[in-house]
Design a protein around this motif. Structure first.
Motif, PDB file in Angstrom:
ATOM      1  N   ALA A  65     -44.707 122.901  33.330  1.00 29.35           N
ATOM      2  CA  ALA A  65     -44.547 122.456  32.049  1.00 29.35           C
ATOM      3  C   ALA A  65     -45.718 121.852  31.426  1.00 29.35           C
ATOM      4  O   ALA A  65     -46.436 121.116  32.098  1.00 29.35           O
ATOM      5  N   SER A  66     -46.104 122.025  29.939  1.00 29.62           N
ATOM      6  CA  SER A  66     -47.455 121.257  29.880  1.00 29.62           C
ATOM      7  C   SER A  66     -46.847 120.782  28.355  1.00 29.62           C
ATOM      8  O   SER A  66     -45.832 120.977  27.707  1.00 29.62           O
ATOM      9  N   ILE A  67     -47.877 119.879  28.110  1.00 29.61           N
ATOM     10  CA  ILE A  67     -47.945 119.102  26.505  1.00 29.61           C
ATOM     11  C   ILE A  67     -48.570 120.209  25.836  1.00 29.61           C
ATOM     12  O   ILE A  67     -49.342 120.997  26.155  1.00 29.61           O
ATOM     13  N   THR A  68     -48.357 120.216  24.588  1.00 30.79           N
ATOM     14  CA  THR A  68     -48.955 121.008  23.317  1.00 30.79           C
ATOM     15  C   THR A  68     -50.056 120.245  22.779  1.00 30.79           C
ATOM     16  O   THR A  68     -50.125 118.935  22.881  1.00 30.79           O
ATOM     17  N   ASP A  69     -50.421 120.677  21.465  1.00 35.28           N
ATOM     18  CA  ASP A  69     -51.422 120.043  20.774  1.00 35.28           C
ATOM     19  C   ASP A  69     -50.670 119.463  19.767  1.00 35.28           C
ATOM     20  O   ASP A  69     -51.348 118.896  18.704  1.00 35.28           O
ATOM     21  N   ARG A  70     -49.302 119.435  19.780  1.00 36.27           N
ATOM     22  CA  ARG A  70     -48.556 118.710  18.609  1.00 36.27           C
ATOM     23  C   ARG A  70     -48.158 117.366  19.305  1.00 36.27           C
ATOM     24  O   ARG A  70     -47.216 117.326  20.393  1.00 36.27           O
ATOM     25  N   LYS A  71     -47.734 116.214  18.577  1.00 32.68           N
ATOM     26  CA  LYS A  71     -47.333 115.080  18.955  1.00 32.68           C
ATOM     27  C   LYS A  71     -47.108 114.216  17.736  1.00 32.68           C
ATOM     28  O   LYS A  71     -47.382 114.367  16.365  1.00 32.68           O
ATOM     29  N   TYR A  72     -46.179 113.268  17.923  1.00 30.65           N
ATOM     30  CA  TYR A  72     -45.453 112.284  16.966  1.00 30.65           C
ATOM     31  C   TYR A  72     -45.779 111.169  17.217  1.00 30.65           C
ATOM     32  O   TYR A  72     -45.717 110.541  18.378  1.00 30.65           O
ATOM     33  N   ASN A  73     -46.420 110.374  16.462  1.00 31.87           N
ATOM     34  CA  ASN A  73     -46.801 109.011  16.449  1.00 31.87           C
ATOM     35  C   ASN A  73     -46.028 108.171  15.489  1.00 31.87           C
ATOM     36  O   ASN A  73     -46.106 108.657  14.350  1.00 31.87           O
ATOM     37  N   ASN A  74     -45.724 106.803  15.780  1.00 29.46           N
ATOM     38  CA  ASN A  74     -45.151 105.825  14.759  1.00 29.46           C
ATOM     39  C   ASN A  74     -46.199 104.801  14.680  1.00 29.46           C
ATOM     40  O   ASN A  74     -46.679 104.559  15.816  1.00 29.46           O
ATOM     41  N   THR A  75     -45.884 104.038  13.599  1.00 28.94           N
ATOM     42  CA  THR A  75     -46.926 103.021  13.515  1.00 28.94           C
ATOM     43  C   THR A  75     -46.207 101.668  12.483  1.00 28.94           C
ATOM     44  O   THR A  75     -45.559 102.118  11.650  1.00 28.94           O
ATOM     45  N   ILE A  76     -46.236 100.713  13.176  1.00 35.90           N
ATOM     46  CA  ILE A  76     -45.715  99.361  12.393  1.00 35.90           C
ATOM     47  C   ILE A  76     -46.861  98.594  11.921  1.00 35.90           C
ATOM     48  O   ILE A  76     -47.863  98.289  12.733  1.00 35.90           O
ATOM     49  N   LYS A  77     -46.986  98.084  10.891  1.00 37.58           N
ATOM     50  CA  LYS A  77     -48.274  97.320  10.252  1.00 37.58           C
ATOM     51  C   LYS A  77     -47.692  95.903   9.740  1.00 37.58           C
ATOM     52  O   LYS A  77     -46.804  95.800   9.357  1.00 37.58           O
ATOM     53  N   LEU A  78     -48.433  94.949  10.279  1.00 34.29           N
ATOM     54  CA  LEU A  78     -47.925  93.805  10.208  1.00 34.29           C
ATOM     55  C   LEU A  78     -48.871  93.075   8.856  1.00 34.29           C
ATOM     56  O   LEU A  78     -49.844  93.617   8.737  1.00 34.29           O
ATOM     57  N   ALA A  79     -48.232  92.040   8.422  1.00 35.42           N
ATOM     58  CA  ALA A  79     -48.702  91.380   7.191  1.00 35.42           C
ATOM     59  C   ALA A  79     -50.012  90.670   7.296  1.00 35.42           C
ATOM     60  O   ALA A  79     -51.038  90.564   6.531  1.00 35.42           O
ATOM     61  N   ASN A  80     -50.449  90.675   8.631  1.00 33.06           N
ATOM     62  CA  ASN A  80     -51.767  89.860   9.049  1.00 33.06           C
ATOM     63  C   ASN A  80     -52.749  90.987   9.142  1.00 33.06           C
ATOM     64  O   ASN A  80     -54.001  90.642   9.630  1.00 33.06           O
ATOM     65  N   GLY A  81     -52.462  92.240   9.047  1.00 36.72           N
ATOM     66  CA  GLY A  81     -53.593  93.373   9.056  1.00 36.72           C
ATOM     67  C   GLY A  81     -53.543  94.153  10.242  1.00 36.72           C
ATOM     68  O   GLY A  81     -53.993  95.199  10.495  1.00 36.72           O
ATOM     69  N   HIS A  82     -52.936  93.460  11.484  1.00 33.06           N
ATOM     70  CA  HIS A  82     -52.607  94.186  12.676  1.00 33.06           C
ATOM     71  C   HIS A  82     -51.600  95.373  12.567  1.00 33.06           C
ATOM     72  O   HIS A  82     -50.796  95.137  11.764  1.00 33.06           O
ATOM     73  N   SER A  83     -51.688  96.083  13.644  1.00 33.15           N
ATOM     74  CA  SER A  83     -50.944  97.282  13.526  1.00 33.15           C
ATOM     75  C   SER A  83     -50.712  97.779  15.071  1.00 33.15           C
ATOM     76  O   SER A  83     -51.534  97.601  15.951  1.00 33.15           O
ATOM     77  N   PHE A  84     -49.489  98.203  15.499  1.00 40.80           N
ATOM     78  CA  PHE A  84     -49.058  98.809  16.695  1.00 40.80           C
ATOM     79  C   PHE A  84     -48.653 100.244  16.496  1.00 40.80           C
ATOM     80  O   PHE A  84     -47.749 100.630  15.652  1.00 40.80           O
ATOM     81  N   SER A  85     -48.978 100.955  17.538  1.00 41.10           N
ATOM     82  CA  SER A  85     -48.730 102.369  17.715  1.00 41.10           C
ATOM     83  C   SER A  85     -47.100 102.458  18.479  1.00 41.10           C
ATOM     84  O   SER A  85     -47.130 101.473  19.422  1.00 41.10           O
ATOM     85  N   GLY A  86     -46.335 103.247  18.264  1.00 44.73           N
ATOM     86  CA  GLY A  86     -45.168 103.275  18.908  1.00 44.73           C
ATOM     87  C   GLY A  86     -44.445 104.815  18.784  1.00 44.73           C
ATOM     88  O   GLY A  86     -45.399 105.736  18.458  1.00 44.73           O
ATOM     89  N   ILE A  87     -43.388 105.017  19.211  1.00 48.19           N
ATOM     90  CA  ILE A  87     -42.532 106.317  19.122  1.00 48.19           C
ATOM     91  C   ILE A  87     -41.377 106.483  18.082  1.00 48.19           C
ATOM     92  O   ILE A  87     -40.837 105.234  17.893  1.00 48.19           O
ATOM     93  N   GLY A  88     -40.732 107.459  18.171  1.00 44.58           N
ATOM     94  CA  GLY A  88     -39.569 107.556  17.141  1.00 44.58           C
ATOM     95  C   GLY A  88     -39.955 108.253  16.090  1.00 44.58           C
ATOM     96  O   GLY A  88     -40.754 107.845  15.165  1.00 44.58           O
ATOM     97  N   LEU A  89     -39.403 109.629  15.533  1.00 42.01           N
ATOM     98  CA  LEU A  89     -39.459 110.094  14.628  1.00 42.01           C
ATOM     99  C   LEU A  89     -38.711 109.715  13.397  1.00 42.01           C
ATOM    100  O   LEU A  89     -37.243 109.962  13.498  1.00 42.01           O
ATOM    101  N   ALA A  90     -39.170 108.745  12.847  1.00 44.31           N
ATOM    102  CA  ALA A  90     -38.178 108.091  11.719  1.00 44.31           C
ATOM    103  C   ALA A  90     -38.965 107.919  10.356  1.00 44.31           C
ATOM    104  O   ALA A  90     -40.061 108.081  10.390  1.00 44.31           O
ATOM    105  N   PRO A  91     -38.072 107.737   9.502  1.00 39.68           N
ATOM    106  CA  PRO A  91     -38.746 107.731   7.933  1.00 39.68           C
ATOM    107  C   PRO A  91     -39.456 106.492   7.787  1.00 39.68           C
ATOM    108  O   PRO A  91     -38.996 105.467   8.649  1.00 39.68           O
ATOM    109  N   PRO A  92     -40.261 106.264   6.945  1.00 35.88           N
ATOM    110  CA  PRO A  92     -40.919 104.907   6.822  1.00 35.88           C
ATOM    111  C   PRO A  92     -40.093 103.882   5.994  1.00 35.88           C
ATOM    112  O   PRO A  92     -39.081 104.241   5.232  1.00 35.88           O
TER     113      PRO A  92
END
Length: 813
Positions: free
Chosen positions: A353-380
């Protein structure tokens, strides 16, 4: 008897000379010939009187044999195997009965039954099928027409649009297929149609072991798990079916061969399955007349005995191949460990099995300007507003007996204080309960809706160090993100604590920390693909449970297996996080396998008379070893870093076999390497630790009297030598499957420590003719490790045939 030599890697499993006393189900092979050995026409109607009479004779003979030996209360015959093998599966209640059978005249060999495990739609485009293959076969809807793929899996969801009745042109008949449609719970007579042409289920061994629950598992071909629907739609699902999950359209799904028919043989369940049921399913599939068998299932470990190639399932699949049926099997999900392969035999096409050229990333942005990447196909979260953050433990009732872990896992909505949670982003904690499914992310999402929170963040617990990566393909219907990085989890908690005011009693009273979650449902595309997935089982192949390596290349070929959208069963009992879904995004070699089954159906449609070995050869020799950017394919491997989940290393044939599938080239490969049944028997005769008598007892055929040679003599589109001492000559025969003459030039990339000479180096081969190549491999340096190379045949009609070489040099002379 000559041997194909091996290297002893390590040993921790004892091979017993006797069967375990607590075993309950055994597969017994008998001397009598099966139906396929009848001296009838090469292809006969299943309803032909001679075949039916002979089948009943075999089955009745098994009954009389058992009645003459055993007391009726001491056993239950589960199946009679009659088509490919003559034998039966028996549930034995006493040790004495086992001993009696072992010593009975007419018994060839007894195998203990073993547990089996379940081992996808952007991928048609990723593989170039819509442009490179479907137009040549009459369009997507007709690609694969006339071909029947048999799925040994968890059944099928007949209500899914991927399996709706299909309009076929009718110019490629499947009249040879004689399967039936077994009705039952959630599977009415209308479940079968022009797409699903047969459906049966096999559960007698599972029932005997007490694992089968008719309420949960359904005594019918209906898919109560989802796995079988997923694999079937990946290979042969209808063209352009909208993938809608939680009201969001993720695109359109198509099988690799939308015009192929589906035959269902349910032998797996939410708990897995048993070899006795799988063997019965394969026997029936071949008798029914399928062209291809897709097996996204394998043993839980290397089977005991003198050779992994000689267990009952491997033998059943050998005779399926003899009957002209291509068997495609998942390599396993135990990578990246060496020799973790769970598909062993050279007559089986084993899929990485391989991974393909498609992936899903999610991001949370903090009010202090920092952000973190994560997983989960979720609405904003709504708008560009920053919402207050609240740790679950800070907004729950404290005067309850529930432990802190239960509070933090967000599994109980009644524990939350409504006034404190409404409109906030709730920080939940990933604990061991998620690992063993006592807690689910689906429950978290449901509870967030119930308590009217703005969304959730699932963080890792530094005290438990469990990674939530198994949920990376989880589609959510509420704003949410899963932080799968420990540092991000700790930084989020630090930000929250520094912006939350608590009372002297430790109760949070002011929530100043704020964040918003971005849209995680939009796919991102990148050029570095394909890459071998970390979980994909690796070679080298093994001869036995001692993990002595074999002169067989495994896996054979690689296909997309990570984050694959395909059909699901909404009533699934297999994954509580996917309950109610019509589609699922899954990863595994189980998902890669039906890609190859579907591509094989396209080849079978174009070349209906090709043997299973010829189809496998076409896919292997045309495979790609570079990614879409033109760089060598890489593989995910273990990482020692606490930050990185894995590292990328250069892939070898033990990672991806011959390479990544190229369907357009596989349709027109130029040359093929063919192999037939007797050559597979000769291969078995050369396996170390296996004598002529054992081969005869297992296969019913003896070894040739002349020199056996080496296992590496088998005419495969690869060369693997597990113990090169001095030099070895290998012969390969190629056949031109084109009607045009072609001249080929041979070039070799030599493995380290090996000199390779090929004769002839330039040759002309007439259309439809055959030619022999002599390859001599001479050890020049004792590497005491595997090294890899390739032999490439470049034709003047633009055909390129690539043969991977893997050699372990023990001694140079």
């Amino acid at each position: 008897m000559a041997f194909c030599t091996f290297i002893l890697l390590f040993s921790f499993i004892t091979i017993w000379d006797f069967l375990p006393l607590n075993a309950k189900v055994f597969i017994v092979l008998m001397d009598e010939e099966p139906v396929t050995s009848l001296k009838l026409e090469r292809s006969y109607d299943r309803n032909e009187t001679d075949a039916i009479v002979y089948k009943e004779r075999i089955s009745g003979g098994h009954d009389r044999f058992l009645e003459s030996l055993l007391h009726g209360h001491s056993y239950t015959k589960l199946y009679s195997y009659t088509h490919l093998l003559s034998g039966f599966a028996i549930h034995i209640e006493s040790e004495e009965a086992v001993s009696t059978l072992q010593n009975a005249k007419g018994v060839r060999i007894i195998h203990e039954d073993i547990k089996m495990e379940k081992l996808t739609m952007h991928t048609p485009e990723f593989l170039g099928i819509p442009v490179g293959v479907w137009p040549t076969l009459g369009g997507a809807e007709f690609s694969g027409e006339g071909v029947v793929i048999g799925f040994i899996d968890t059944g099928i969801n007949p209500e899914h649009p991927s399996f709706a009745s299909h309009s076929f042109r009718g110019n490629q008949s499947i009249s040879k297929f004689k399967g039936k449609c077994t009705t039952g719970n959630r599977f009415p007579s209308t479940a079968c149609n022009s797409k699903i042409v047969g459906a049966q289920y096999f559960a007698r061994a599972a029932i005997a072991y007490g694992d089968f629950n008719s309420t949960r598992d359904y005594a019918s071909p209906f898919d109560a798990d989802g796995h079988g629907s997923h694999t079937a739609s990946t290979a042969a699902g209808n063209h352009r079916v909208p993938v809608i999950v939680s009201g969001f359209n993720y695109g359109y799904a198509s099988g690799m061969a939308p015009g192929a028919r589906i035959a269902v043989y349910k032998a797996l369940y939410t708990f897995g399955g048993y070899m006795a049921d799988v063997v019965a399913a394969v026997d029936q599939a071949v008798e029914d007349g399928v062209d291809i068998i897709s097996l996204s299932v394998g043993p839980s470990a290397v089977p005991s005995g003198p050779a992994a190639f000689l267990n009952a399932l491997e033998m059943e699949l050998l005779f399926a191949t003899k009957a002209g049926v291509l068997v495609v099997q998942a390599a396993g999900n135990s990578g990246p460990s060496s020799s973790s392969i769970l598909s062993f035999s050279p007559w089986i096409t084993s899929i990485a099995a391989s991974i393909t050229d498609r992936k899903y990333n999610n991001t949370i942005k903090l009010a202090n300007g920092h952000s973190f990447s994560g997983i989960g196909l979720a609405p904003p979260t709504l708008g560009r507003v920053y919402y207050p953050l609240a740790a679950a433990a800070d907004v729950c009732h404290r005067n309850v007996s529930t432990g802190i872990f239960s509070l933090e896992s967000c599994q109980y909505p009644e524990l939350f204080i409504p006034a404190l949670v409404r409109g906030k982003l709730i920080i939940c904690t990933y604990s061991f309960d998620f690992e063993n499914d006592d807690a689910t992310i689906a429950t978290v999402a449901d509870n967030i809706k119930k308590i009217e929170a703005a969304g959730f963040i699932l963080r890792m617990d530094p005290d438990q160090d469990f990674s939530p990566n198994k949920f990376k393909d989880m589609a959510l219907d509420v704003p949410g993100i899963i932080l799968n990085n420990m540092q991000s989890s700790m930084d989020l908690l630090e930000y929250y604590n520094s912006h939350t005011i608590k009372s002297r009693a430790g109760q949070a009273v002011v929530f100043h920390a704020r964040a918003r979650i971005l849209d995680g449902r939009r796919a991102i595309y990148h050029g570095q693909a394909p890459v071998v997935a970390s979980y994909s089982s690796r070679g080298p192949d093994v001869n036995n449970a001692l993990l002595q390596t074999a002169d067989v290349l495994k896996p054979n070929i690689m296909a997309p297996g990570s984050s694959i959208w395909a059909a699901w069963s909404p009533s699934s009992e297999g994954d509580p996080n996917l309950k109610g879904r019509n589609f699922a995004l899954l990863s595994g070699t189980s998902m890669a396998t039906p890609h190859i089954a579907g591509v094989a159906a396209l080849i079978k449609q174009r070349h209906p008379k090709w043997s299973p070995a010829a189809i496998t050869s076409a896919m292997m020799t045309s495979a790609e070893v570079t990614d879409h950017s033109g760089s060598p394919i890489l593989a995910q491997d273990y990482s020692d870093s606490p930050i990185l989940e894995h590292v990328l290393v250069h892939a070898t044939p033990f990672d991806f076999g011959a390479g990544f599938i190229n369907p357009a080239r596989a349709i027109d490969p130029g040359l093929i390497f063919n192999a037939h049944f007797q050559e597979y028997v000769q291969f078995l005769c050369a396996v170390p630790g296996v004598d002529d008598d054992y081969v005869r007892r297992v296969t019913g055929y003896g070894c040739p009297t002349e020199n056996q040679g080496w296992c590496s003599d088998l005419n495969t589109p690869s060369i693997t030598i597990s113990n090169l001492v001095g030099s070895r000559k290998v012969i390969r025969r190629v056949r031109n499957v084109s009607s045009a003459n072609e001249t080929y030039t041979v070039t070799v990339k030599e493995p380290s420590g090996v000199k390779v000479s090929v004769s002839p180096q330039v040759f002309k081969i007439r259309g439809l003719a055959s030619r022999e190549l002599k390859i001599v491999l001479k050890a020049t340096n004792s590497t005491r490790a595997y090294s890899f190379g390739a032999m490439v045949l470049q034709g003047n009609n633009n055909h390129i045939i690539r043969i991977p070489i893997a050699v372990y040099v023990s001694t140079s002379l």
